[in-house]
Enzyme design. Structure first.
Site, PDB file in Angstrom:
ATOM      1  N   GLY A  26       0.815  -1.217   0.000  1.00  0.00           N
ATOM      2  CA  GLY A  26       0.000   0.000   0.000  1.00  0.00           C
ATOM      3  C   GLY A  26       0.845   1.261   0.000  1.00  0.00           C
ATOM      4  N   HIS A  49       4.163   1.973  -8.164  1.00  0.00           N
ATOM      5  CA  HIS A  49       3.226   0.841  -8.060  1.00  0.00           C
ATOM      6  C   HIS A  49       2.250   0.842  -9.235  1.00  0.00           C
ATOM      7  CE1 HIS A  49       4.202   1.621  -3.691  1.00  0.00           C
ATOM      8  NE2 HIS A  49       4.417   0.331  -3.758  1.00  0.00           N
TER       9      HIS A  49
END
Ligand code: PAF
Length: 280
Positions: A27, A33
């Site tokens: 996260g 990402h």
């Protein structure tokens, strides 16, 4: 896009889908990402992104408790980039009695480079990635080259344990000034953020020197280390290695990676640069 938080619910979804590309994360997502998710989309019918801050890969005194948990913002970014499923299990879903009893033990490379100062880290990574692979059953899994040692260890694990998963390495995303994107960049003060590109600049200088024919790798590592230390960094390591195995590079090697880890203020940054030498 669906957010799923239990293994049972995930498995129900998984049965209906043929081809899955998987992006495991902790996260606090940034462009790096998202580039993994974009790459994943090219490789399968559906993309699963996991968000799980994995306690067993953090050592004592590391930032497990402070690690930013930003599920809402992360989910918005993932929806925008076209992920199909966010798998965000609670800790007790993966570690029902609070700990892991069986581990995946990577080879000696786990104690080298970043593993020297983070004992048990890669064992924790290899173990949770195996658990997630068993749950998600992906055909393809995408990992960033930013965590180069992690990529080499997990590629070796998949090969050695005959896991039927294709690992796709994804190039490092950088800010305009060259700093590799990382969740940890958020810990830098404004002054440190201005100074942070020196790490990548050092790697680029070394690559140029190697391309110009410098073959004394130890001398290059030492020069780069003392220059960064003089600039106020605390260098953990700067190492010239073989790109595929991470063994120490020899003069005759062509595919090389320079890896570095250094502390700026209180933030430990890592970076690396692949170098392809053309010598005969
Ligand atoms: O690279 C990471 O974010 C983590 O090490 C990973 C692969 C998600 C395992 O927790």
């Amino acid at each position: 896009m669906q957010i799923i938080s239990t293994i049972a619910e995930f498995q129900k979804w998984r049965r209906q889908v043929e081809n899955v590309a998987f992006v495991p994360t902790m996260g606090n997502l940034h462009e790096g990402h998202l580039s993994l998710v974009r790459e994943a989309k090219k490789n399968a019918d559906a993309v699963v992104v996991s968000i799980f801050v994995n306690r067993i890969q953090f050592g004592e005194g590391e930032d497990f408790d402070q690690y930013p948990r930003t599920l809402q913002e992360d989910a918005e970014k993932l929806k925008e980039v076209g992920a199909d499923i966010v798998f965000a299990p609670a800790e007790q879903e993966l570690y029902p009695d609070g700990k892991q009893h069986y581990f995946i033990e990577p080879p000696l490379l786990q104690n080298d480079l970043c593993g020297k100062t983070r004992p048990g880290h890669f064992r924790g990574v290899a173990t949770v990635v195996t658990k997630l692979f068993n749950i998600v059953q992906p055909d393809v899994a995408c990992f960033g080259k930013k965590d180069y040692q992690q990529l080499v260890i997990l590629t070796g694990m998949v090969r050695d344990l005959n896991m039927n998963i294709r690992i796709v390495p994804v190039a490092i995303e950088r800010a305009e000034d060259g700093l590799a994107l990382s969740s940890r960049n958020g810990y830098l003060s404004p002054e440190e953020r201005c100074q942070a590109p020196e790490l990548f600049q050092t790697l680029q200088t070394m690559a140029t020197q190697m391309q110009q024919g410098h073959t004394d790798f130890i001398a290059l590592e030492k020069m780069a280390t003392s220059k960064l230390n003089q600039q106020g960094w605390q260098v953990d390591y700067i190492e010239i290695r073989q790109a595929l195995t991470l063994a120490k590079a020899q003069k005759s090697d062509k595919n090389i990676v320079i890896l570095a880890a250094a502390v700026l203020g209180r933030t430990r940054l890592i970076d690396n640069l692949e170098v392809h030498l053309l010598h005969a």
